[in-house]
Design a protein around this motif. Sequence first.
Motif, PDB file in Angstrom:
ATOM      1  N   ILE A  19       0.848  -1.184   0.000  1.00  0.00           N
ATOM      2  CA  ILE A  19       0.000   0.000   0.000  1.00  0.00           C
ATOM      3  C   ILE A  19       0.887   1.238   0.000  1.00  0.00           C
ATOM      4  N   VAL A  20       0.588   2.162  -0.911  1.00  0.00           N
ATOM      5  CA  VAL A  20       1.324   3.425  -0.999  1.00  0.00           C
ATOM      6  C   VAL A  20       0.336   4.569  -0.831  1.00  0.00           C
ATOM      7  N   SER A  21       0.662   5.505   0.039  1.00  0.00           N
ATOM      8  CA  SER A  21      -0.151   6.707   0.208  1.00  0.00           C
ATOM      9  C   SER A  21       0.605   7.884  -0.399  1.00  0.00           C
ATOM     10  N   GLY A  22       0.002   8.544  -1.390  1.00  0.00           N
ATOM     11  CA  GLY A  22       0.685   9.639  -2.068  1.00  0.00           C
ATOM     12  C   GLY A  22      -0.299  10.582  -2.731  1.00  0.00           C
ATOM     13  N   ASN A  23       0.190  11.404  -3.642  1.00  0.00           N
ATOM     14  CA  ASN A  23      -0.668  12.361  -4.330  1.00  0.00           C
ATOM     15  C   ASN A  23      -0.645  12.100  -5.836  1.00  0.00           C
ATOM     16  N   TRP A  24      -1.276  13.005  -6.593  1.00  0.00           N
ATOM     17  CA  TRP A  24      -1.383  12.794  -8.035  1.00  0.00           C
ATOM     18  C   TRP A  24      -0.029  12.853  -8.734  1.00  0.00           C
ATOM     19  N   ASN A  25       0.891  13.645  -8.228  1.00  0.00           N
ATOM     20  CA  ASN A  25       2.219  13.696  -8.840  1.00  0.00           C
ATOM     21  C   ASN A  25       2.932  12.356  -8.715  1.00  0.00           C
ATOM     22  N   HIS A  26       2.771  11.704  -7.570  1.00  0.00           N
ATOM     23  CA  HIS A  26       3.357  10.382  -7.397  1.00  0.00           C
ATOM     24  C   HIS A  26       2.694   9.369  -8.331  1.00  0.00           C
ATOM     25  N   LEU A  27       1.369   9.470  -8.453  1.00  0.00           N
ATOM     26  CA  LEU A  27       0.650   8.532  -9.308  1.00  0.00           C
ATOM     27  C   LEU A  27       1.053   8.720 -10.775  1.00  0.00           C
TER      28      LEU A  27
END
Length: 338
Positions: free
Chosen positions: A245-253
């Motif tokens: 599981i990775v928690s990030g933002n749209w830039n990471h995605l």
Amino acid sequence: MHCGCAFATPPVSPRLPLEIKTSLSKLRASSPRTHIQINHSDDLTEKSPATRVSLPSHVDSITSTSNPFVKHCLKLRQSASYRYAHGSVLVVGAIPIREVCMFQTNKQGVATEIECLLLHEEAQVPQGLEGLSIRIVRVSSLVMKKLSGVQSTESVEAIALMRIPSSFIDLEDDKDIITDCKKWFPSAHRVLVLDSIQDPGNLGTLIRSAMAFNWDGAFLLPGCCDPFNDKALRASRGASFQLPIVSGNWNHLKLLQREFQMKLLAGHPATQKPVSRLSLEFAQSLAEKPLCLILGSEGHGLSEQSRQVCELVSIPMEGEFESLNVSVAGGIFLFMLQ
């Protein structure tokens, strides 16, 4: 003919997310700096130092709910900030504990990071846990009820105090944008992306479904609830410890998408055009294509950014139904697109 990612129920007011930024190196060696975005209601807003709390070695039984260690465990269940400050989480119930232990032992070949196993004073060691070399502490019915968070403790015979798994990565805003996203997931052929899923039951169920249908991991965009919330853990039945599981933002995605040339799909009702229809032929056409499946929040559906950058896909339905519950719709998508 709708999919299940927007809902006919009244919109759920978004809760104020709280960014918890801690150094995970304090929690586990060789892990990156981390923070997590959580719902405000999941946090006690109590600033507790990340000092290690443990029982004296001679203690093998606890009967009082006023015991400092019981209070520590209770805070771990109730507060996300406290969980991440200490790197620990409570797992309630013998079945999810056993599933986590079996996975980590058989699949990863590493010892399960159980700090302590709390057993009801009259319970036997649960089947499948007998051979584990872990500390066992007997607790009274009152302590078990307080820590489990359920009214009846008849079905709760064990609670484990576990370390937050290294398969969970919480990215530090855009400071981590230069990190190697190939390290986020062992494989990135199928990744489930959750867009502001606030209900812990839905989030846990979706994580469990992704694990069951052999998806490679889950990516949590801002606004999602904590996957180690007690209700999310109960719904995931241990899958939060098994699925990366990775928690990030749209830039990471977007970084992940570019690196693996992934197609972005999003579940959406067929009320807006153009929307593709989920079918066997549609799924087969994507069998060899790496993809991210994005599912929107319970109250508001997909975010505007998800609608703009993704190919929208609906689940064909008969009758006048507008939508399905997001965990039900997600299960159908995950099965069809696995």
